[in-house]
Design an enzyme around this catalytic site. Structure first.
Site, PDB file in Angstrom:
ATOM      1  N   LYS A  22       0.856  -1.201   0.000  1.00 36.85           N
ATOM      2  CA  LYS A  22       0.000   0.000   0.000  1.00 36.85           C
ATOM      3  C   LYS A  22       0.883   1.239   0.000  1.00 36.85           C
ATOM      4  CE  LYS A  22      -1.732   1.605   4.056  1.00 36.85           C
ATOM      5  NZ  LYS A  22      -1.376   3.002   4.301  1.00 36.85           N
ATOM      6  N   ASN A  23       1.879   1.279   0.910  1.00 42.03           N
ATOM      7  CA  ASN A  23       2.658   2.504   1.084  1.00 42.03           C
ATOM      8  C   ASN A  23       3.669   2.738  -0.024  1.00 42.03           C
ATOM      9  OD1 ASN A  23       1.119   2.990   3.292  1.00 42.03           O
ATOM     10  ND2 ASN A  23       2.675   2.417   4.791  1.00 42.03           N
ATOM     11  N   ARG A  94      -3.929  10.891   4.376  1.00 38.19           N
ATOM     12  CA  ARG A  94      -2.764  11.770   4.495  1.00 38.19           C
ATOM     13  C   ARG A  94      -1.840  11.634   3.288  1.00 38.19           C
ATOM     14  NH1 ARG A  94       0.757  14.444   7.707  1.00 38.19           N
ATOM     15  NH2 ARG A  94       2.953  14.073   7.283  1.00 38.19           N
ATOM     16  N   CYS A 118      -5.034  12.826  12.429  1.00 40.35           N
ATOM     17  CA  CYS A 118      -5.741  11.553  12.280  1.00 40.35           C
ATOM     18  C   CYS A 118      -5.634  10.861  13.629  1.00 40.35           C
ATOM     19  CB  CYS A 118      -5.134  10.717  11.168  1.00 40.35           C
ATOM     20  SG  CYS A 118      -3.553  10.034  11.619  1.00 40.35           S
ATOM     21  N   ARG A 123       0.247  14.706  12.646  1.00 38.27           N
ATOM     22  CA  ARG A 123       0.699  14.518  11.259  1.00 38.27           C
ATOM     23  C   ARG A 123       0.990  15.859  10.562  1.00 38.27           C
ATOM     24  NH1 ARG A 123      -1.035   9.227   9.901  1.00 38.27           N
ATOM     25  NH2 ARG A 123       0.679   9.203   8.413  1.00 38.27           N
ATOM     26  N   PRO A 124       1.879  16.712  11.119  1.00 30.22           N
ATOM     27  CA  PRO A 124       2.200  17.990  10.471  1.00 30.22           C
ATOM     28  C   PRO A 124       2.960  17.776   9.160  1.00 30.22           C
ATOM     29  CG  PRO A 124       3.688  17.574  12.281  1.00 30.22           C
ATOM     30  CD  PRO A 124       2.644  16.493  12.336  1.00 30.22           C
ATOM     31  N   ASP A 126       5.656  20.105   8.264  1.00 24.99           N
ATOM     32  CA  ASP A 126       6.769  21.061   8.277  1.00 24.99           C
ATOM     33  C   ASP A 126       8.013  20.517   7.576  1.00 24.99           C
ATOM     34  OD1 ASP A 126       6.579  19.316  10.597  1.00 24.99           O
ATOM     35  OD2 ASP A 126       8.450  20.222  11.236  1.00 24.99           O
ATOM     36  N   LEU A 127       8.248  19.197   7.672  1.00 24.03           N
ATOM     37  CA  LEU A 127       9.454  18.633   7.039  1.00 24.03           C
ATOM     38  C   LEU A 127       9.328  18.658   5.510  1.00 24.03           C
ATOM     39  CD1 LEU A 127       9.992  15.614   9.455  1.00 24.03           C
ATOM     40  CD2 LEU A 127      11.259  17.772   9.407  1.00 24.03           C
ATOM     41  N   ASP A 308       4.453   0.451  12.051  1.00 25.31           N
ATOM     42  CA  ASP A 308       3.221  -0.127  11.487  1.00 25.31           C
ATOM     43  C   ASP A 308       3.015  -1.581  11.892  1.00 25.31           C
ATOM     44  OD1 ASP A 308       3.400   1.668   8.310  1.00 25.31           O
ATOM     45  OD2 ASP A 308       2.863   2.291  10.331  1.00 25.31           O
ATOM     46  N   ARG A 400      -8.649  -0.269   4.324  1.00 23.12           N
ATOM     47  CA  ARG A 400      -7.660   0.679   3.796  1.00 23.12           C
ATOM     48  C   ARG A 400      -6.358  -0.017   3.455  1.00 23.12           C
ATOM     49  NH1 ARG A 400      -6.823   6.121   6.974  1.00 23.12           N
ATOM     50  NH2 ARG A 400      -5.518   6.280   5.127  1.00 23.12           N
TER      51      ARG A 400
HETATM   52  C1  EPZ Z   1       4.398   6.845   6.268  1.00 21.33           C
HETATM   53  O1  EPZ Z   1       3.650   7.930   6.806  1.00 21.33           O
HETATM   54  C2  EPZ Z   1       3.426   5.681   6.171  1.00 21.33           C
HETATM   55  N1  EPZ Z   1       2.322   6.029   5.276  1.00 21.33           N
HETATM   56  C3  EPZ Z   1       2.888   5.339   7.563  1.00 21.33           C
HETATM   57  O2  EPZ Z   1       2.049   4.181   7.428  1.00 21.33           O
HETATM   58  C4  EPZ Z   1       4.067   4.984   8.464  1.00 21.33           C
HETATM   59  O3  EPZ Z   1       3.591   4.722   9.763  1.00 21.33           O
HETATM   60  C5  EPZ Z   1       5.054   6.169   8.494  1.00 21.33           C
HETATM   61  O4  EPZ Z   1       5.477   6.480   7.144  1.00 21.33           O
HETATM   62  C6  EPZ Z   1       6.294   5.863   9.335  1.00 21.33           C
HETATM   63  O5  EPZ Z   1       6.942   4.738   8.818  1.00 21.33           O
HETATM   64  C7  EPZ Z   1       2.526   5.980   3.945  1.00 21.33           C
HETATM   65  O6  EPZ Z   1       3.595   5.663   3.462  1.00 21.33           O
HETATM   66  C8  EPZ Z   1       1.338   6.324   3.084  1.00 21.33           C
HETATM   67  P1  EPZ Z   1       6.512  10.188   8.422  1.00 21.33           P
HETATM   68  P2  EPZ Z   1       4.296   9.420   6.817  1.00 21.33           P
HETATM   69  O7  EPZ Z   1       6.483  11.439   7.636  1.00 21.33           O
HETATM   70  O8  EPZ Z   1       5.082   9.632   5.606  1.00 21.33           O
HETATM   71  C9  EPZ Z   1       6.315  13.349  11.949  1.00 21.33           C
HETATM   72  C10 EPZ Z   1       0.128   2.877   7.710  1.00 21.33           C
HETATM   73  O9  EPZ Z   1      -0.366   2.349   8.721  1.00 21.33           O
HETATM   74  N2  EPZ Z   1       6.359  14.348  10.867  1.00 21.33           N
HETATM   75  O10 EPZ Z   1       7.717   9.318   8.381  1.00 21.33           O
HETATM   76  O11 EPZ Z   1       3.204  10.368   7.136  1.00 21.33           O
HETATM   77  C11 EPZ Z   1       4.969  12.618  11.969  1.00 21.33           C
HETATM   78  O12 EPZ Z   1       4.013  13.363  12.694  1.00 21.33           O
HETATM   79  C12 EPZ Z   1       0.655   4.304   7.769  1.00 21.33           C
HETATM   80  O13 EPZ Z   1       0.263   2.298   6.596  1.00 21.33           O
HETATM   81  C13 EPZ Z   1       6.542  15.692  11.200  1.00 21.33           C
HETATM   82  O14 EPZ Z   1       6.678  16.055  12.369  1.00 21.33           O
HETATM   83  O15 EPZ Z   1       5.248   9.280   8.079  1.00 21.33           O
HETATM   84  C14 EPZ Z   1       5.316  11.319  12.642  1.00 21.33           C
HETATM   85  O16 EPZ Z   1       5.309  11.509  14.041  1.00 21.33           O
HETATM   86  C15 EPZ Z   1       0.413   4.948   9.123  1.00 21.33           C
HETATM   87  N3  EPZ Z   1       6.569  16.615  10.190  1.00 21.33           N
HETATM   88  C16 EPZ Z   1       6.741  11.040  12.150  1.00 21.33           C
HETATM   89  O17 EPZ Z   1       7.257  12.307  11.699  1.00 21.33           O
HETATM   90  C17 EPZ Z   1       6.434  16.255   8.877  1.00 21.33           C
HETATM   91  O18 EPZ Z   1       6.494  17.144   8.004  1.00 21.33           O
HETATM   92  C18 EPZ Z   1       6.825  10.036  11.023  1.00 21.33           C
HETATM   93  O19 EPZ Z   1       6.148  10.580   9.933  1.00 21.33           O
HETATM   94  C19 EPZ Z   1       6.239  14.892   8.567  1.00 21.33           C
HETATM   95  C20 EPZ Z   1       6.211  13.955   9.575  1.00 21.33           C
END
Ligand code: EPZ
Length: 422
Positions: A22-23, A94, A118, A123-124, A126-127, A308, A400
């Site tokens: 999926k991801n 997201r 969510c 889920r900000p 900023d990065l 996950d 999902r």
């Molecule tokens: C991806 O989400 C996956 N989703 C998530 O899977 C997975 O849990 C996550 O990566 C971590 O491995 C998809 O690939 C569609 P991140 P993503 O940006 O990209 C913080 C599932 O169950 N953050 O690595 O959103 C954020 O809040 C889903 O399949 C910021 O602070 O994850 C989190 O605490 C759930 N600022 C952490 O980083 C930002 O700009 C990890 O987020 C972005 C993220």
């Protein structure tokens, strides 16, 4: 809404085919926006999130045709006539934010709704914003939407991320393929889905090195051409089904599974007394003699233990011998499955990002509620091992990320059915 009824039925055995990730698919699909030539994905999973991404791309003017019962996605973004990713779609998923980088790179502008929070966290973005700004984009937040411009196109840059965000890495990776000059992304995420995206982009003519490591170098090119690409195996679905024989006993072969996709997870299974054997078809999993042992787990970015799979591992630990500590370091609110497992007799103490689990001899079936995608499947796993009947409600969360879950589990001997409740 539907519910799934699971009745503990002893050891499981047989084979489970693992679908495309999926991801990976959710970041490969927006890549079509980078080229005016067709991009075709094979081995695509049949999931509601994929339908949502299809709806989003079509709202932008892309053509997306699903074939072979949804396993082939033929896409073309020859005529992109809308650059606004609407809140109504983005709030549902997201990953919709992954159209930001490609649209900026191809069109020079994009308006993408902030996803909103969510169940598992704020889920900000900023990065994503910091990294795309480093490539020369001007991004402003107005009325809950990110308004992004790249007048004169994006320019390559060296940028180090505060945290190895998966989505931010994917947005930058796609945007940088068409930027002028070279981009070096430091502290990049290393997930297999990133490598799969880079493989697909290279087939489209992108020049990328270092994917899978913390430093990715992208040499911008003028345009990308079409390609056909198979979606990588879903390591989270793989890990989830590996836990079925772990929690119930028996032996299951997960077809298409590869050790390198679930390295850290397999180390924890080994410590817990679960054997994993590589076969020519996938991974064969069985409980070694005796009861599963409690093991401590801390979630980390890849190649660490995946967040996950935390909820699913907690279900196993609820029936293990001894106590363990599960530390969730990626998301701020990812223990919502704990109170539901407690309804089944589990002993779990949650304090902030840490959960202490003390194993019990048997769980008892009970009505429970799915709260998010991975929590929902952890309740199903617990139900497989519990005495009596477990009714999991709100299973739309499950749709999902898990295709044909009832059929796949029935095929290994589980007593499970899906019923309409309203
Ligand atoms: C991806 O989400 C996956 N989703 C998530 O899977 C997975 O849990 C996550 O990566 C971590 O491995 C998809 O690939 C569609 P991140 P993503 O940006 O990209 C913080 C599932 O169950 N953050 O690595 O959103 C954020 O809040 C889903 O399949 C910021 O602070 O994850 C989190 O605490 C759930 N600022 C952490 O980083 C930002 O700009 C990890 O987020 C972005 C993220």
């Amino acid at each position: 809404m539907d519910s799934i009824i699971v009745t503990g039925n002893g050891p499981v055995s047989g084979q489970i085919p693992i679908a495309g990730a999926k991801n990976a698919c959710l970041t490969l699909m927006p890549a079509t926006l980078l080229s005016d030539e067709p991009l075709t994905l094979t081995n695509a999973p049949r999931l509601s999130d994929i339908k949502t991404m299809t709806e989003l791309l079509q709202s932008l003017g892309a053509e997306v045709t699903s074939m072979s019962d949804g396993q082939v996605l033929a896409m073309s973004s020859h005529n992109i006539d809308n650059h606004i990713a609407d809140y109504d779609i983005v709030r549902k998923m997201r990953a919709s934010n992954l159209v930001l980088g490609p649209m900026l790179a191809r069109l020079g502008h994009a308006v993408v709704s902030l996803p909103g929070g969510c169940a598992i966290g704020a889920r900000p973005m900023d990065l994503h914003i910091d990294a795309l700004t480093a490539l020369g984009a001007e991004i402003e937040l107005k009325d809950g939407y990110l308004h992004a411009e790249a007048k004169g196109g994006l320019k390559g840059a060296v940028h180090e991320m505060r945290f190895a965000s998966v989505g931010a890495t994917e947005n930058v990776l796609m945007a940088a393929t068409l930027a002028k000059g070279t981009t070096v992304l430091k502290n990049a995420a290393r997930e297999p889905e990133i490598v799969d995206l880079a493989d697909c982009l290279r087939k489209m003519g992108a020049q990328i090195e270092g994917d899978g490591t913390s430093e990715i170098t992208i040499q911008g090119v003028d345009r990308l051409h079409g390609a056909t690409h198979p979606v990588v195996t879903d390591r989270i679905e793989l890990g989830t089904y590996m836990l079925a024989p772990a929690i119930c006993g028996g032996e299951v072969e997960c077809l298409g599974g590869r050790i390198e996709l679930v390295g850290a997870f397999c180390e924890k299974l080994d410590a817990a007394g679960i054997s994993v054997e590589e076969t020519d078809k996938g991974l064969k999993v069985a409980r070694k003699n005796g009861r599963v042992r409690a093991v401590d787990v801390t979630t980390e970015p890849f190649p660490g233990f995946p967040t996950d799979l935390q909820a699913q591992m907690m279900a196993l630990m609820c029936t293990a011998e001894g106590s363990c500590v599960l530390e969730e370091k990626i998301f701020e609110n990812r223990f919502m499955h704990a109170p539901e497992l407690t309804r089944m007799g589990a002993r779990i103490d949650v304090h902030g990002g840490t959960a202490t689990v003390t194993g019990v001899d048997t769980l008892k079936g009970a009505p429970v509620m799915a709260t998010d995608l991975r929590a929902s499947v952890s309740l199903i796993l617990a139900g497989l091992a519990a005495e009596g009947e477990t009714v999991v409600s709100r299973v739309y969360h499950l749709d999902r990320g898990y295709e044909k879950v009832v059929q796949k589990l029935r095929n290994i001997g589980a007593k499970i059915e899906r019923v309409k409740t309203s």
